[in-house]
Design a protein around this motif. Structure first.
Motif, mmCIF file in Angstrom:
data_model
loop_
_atom_site.group_PDB
_atom_site.id
_atom_site.type_symbol
_atom_site.label_atom_id
_atom_site.label_comp_id
_atom_site.label_asym_id
_atom_site.label_seq_id
_atom_site.Cartn_x
_atom_site.Cartn_y
_atom_site.Cartn_z
ATOM 1 N N UNK A 53 0.702 -1.241 0.229
ATOM 2 C CA UNK A 53 0.014 0.051 -0.182
ATOM 3 C C UNK A 53 0.922 1.267 -0.197
ATOM 4 N N UNK A 54 0.720 2.065 -0.877
ATOM 5 C CA UNK A 54 1.350 3.196 -0.804
ATOM 6 C C UNK A 54 1.359 4.128 0.316
ATOM 7 N N UNK A 55 0.289 4.251 0.908
ATOM 8 C CA UNK A 55 0.207 5.048 2.102
ATOM 9 C C UNK A 55 1.056 4.455 3.188
ATOM 10 N N UNK A 56 0.727 2.970 3.428
ATOM 11 C CA UNK A 56 1.614 2.283 4.435
ATOM 12 C C UNK A 56 3.028 2.166 4.313
ATOM 13 N N UNK A 57 3.509 2.357 2.957
ATOM 14 C CA UNK A 57 5.051 2.532 2.809
ATOM 15 C C UNK A 57 5.724 3.746 3.276
ATOM 16 N N UNK A 58 4.642 4.823 3.024
ATOM 17 C CA UNK A 58 5.274 6.171 3.514
ATOM 18 C C UNK A 58 5.555 6.191 4.957
ATOM 19 N N UNK A 59 4.787 5.599 5.692
ATOM 20 C CA UNK A 59 4.853 5.959 7.128
ATOM 21 C C UNK A 59 6.108 5.544 8.129
ATOM 22 N N UNK A 60 6.229 6.188 8.953
ATOM 23 C CA UNK A 60 7.468 5.760 9.782
ATOM 24 C C UNK A 60 6.758 5.902 11.360
ATOM 25 N N UNK A 61 7.532 5.756 12.261
ATOM 26 C CA UNK A 61 7.413 5.828 13.773
ATOM 27 C C UNK A 61 6.716 6.995 14.028
ATOM 28 N N UNK A 62 7.148 8.275 13.457
ATOM 29 C CA UNK A 62 6.471 9.579 14.183
ATOM 30 C C UNK A 62 5.426 9.859 13.387
#
Length: 276
Positions: free
Chosen positions: A24-33
């Motif tokens: 998922x493009x959105x999930x791949x963009x995420x990090x801890x913060x």
């Protein structure tokens, strides 16, 4: 991919969401913060379902919160820091260590003794963690002061409570709730003075002092201030809905009614709650 009662399936789904190229493009963009705010939000939604006594909704909300744990664990795994197994091991080890009256030789402790034992074990853990950080050449988590370690990101009422509890453990505390009540009256007078002077910074400062004192009163009365305010918020919403419903029966909205009319319906709402 099919739903499952097995936690391993959730881990598989998380891995699929984070797989470059097919995820998922959105999930791949995420990090801890970027995920942290969602973690907080999901925790509040769990609390909301409990407050509403919505047991049909609670499993769904708990699932959302569990997904946050799995998401953070996946991020840690991708960086070679930790994985879900490390998270589970950490909490199981901690629970066993902090409950010697259940998993060890200590038995028949009173609730107060259990609380005291818990505090001692946490202090020991903190000291050992500081030693490990020092041995690894890592900076200390805090400066060794009493109030260090209370997360800044906590809700303000909850953080105020934890700050007061820590200060109280070293003797910086009122003796009883009546003394705190006197402090609240004093803070109320100072709010009045600030309002009369009209300085916005002073008003904000004095209202903050008043809220802090009210949290202290709740603590001395054995009340969780966050839960108390949450309950009052719900009560306000319920009563205001009653006011709106009564006005709607006359074909009006709140903006079309006087304050006296709305106050009368508000009093009626309180009477209904009391069964009058």
């Amino acid at each position: 991919m099919q739903p499952s009662r097995d936690l391993a399936r959730l881990v598989e789904i998380m891995a699929a969401l984070r797989t470059p190229g097919t995820g998922c493009p959105w999930d791949l963009e995420q990090d801890f913060s970027t995920i942290a705010p969602y973690t907080i939000e999901e925790a509040y939604e769990v609390a909301d379902a409990i407050a509403r006594n919505d047991m049909a909704d609670l499993p769904d909300e708990l699932g959302d919160l569990l997904f946050q744990v799995v998401f953070h664990s996946r991020l840690g795994q991708e960086r070679g820091l930790f994985d879900l197994g490390d998270v589970v091991e950490a909490i199981t080890s901690k629970l066993i260590r902090r409950h010697p009256h259940v998993f060890g030789d200590l038995r028949d402790l009173t609730p107060q003794a259990v609380k005291g034992q818990w505090a001692e074990i946490k202090a020991q853990e903190k000291a050992e963690r500081a030693q490990r950080r020092a041995a690894a050449g890592r900076p200390a988590e805090d400066g060794g002061r009493t109030l260090d370690g209370v997360p800044v990101g906590l809700p303000a009422l909850t953080r105020a409570l934890k700050l007061q509890e820590k200060a109280g453990r070293v003797g910086f505390d009122w003796n009883d709730a009546l003394q705190v009540l006197a402090k609240i009256r004093e803070e109320t007078d100072e709010v009045c003075e600030a309002l009369e002077a009209g300085g916005p910074d002073a008003i904000k400062d004095e209202i903050g002092d008043l809220l802090f004192a009210v949290v202290n009163l709740a603590r001395h009365a054995g009340v969780d201030p966050e839960a108390a305010l949450r309950g009052t918020n719900e009560k306000f919403s319920r009563r205001f809905a009653f006011v709106e419903d009564r006005l709607a029966e006359t074909g009006r909205a709140p903006k079309q009614a006087s304050l006296d009319e709305m106050e009368a319906f508000w009093v009626a709402a309180k009477g209904v709650e009391r069964g009058e």
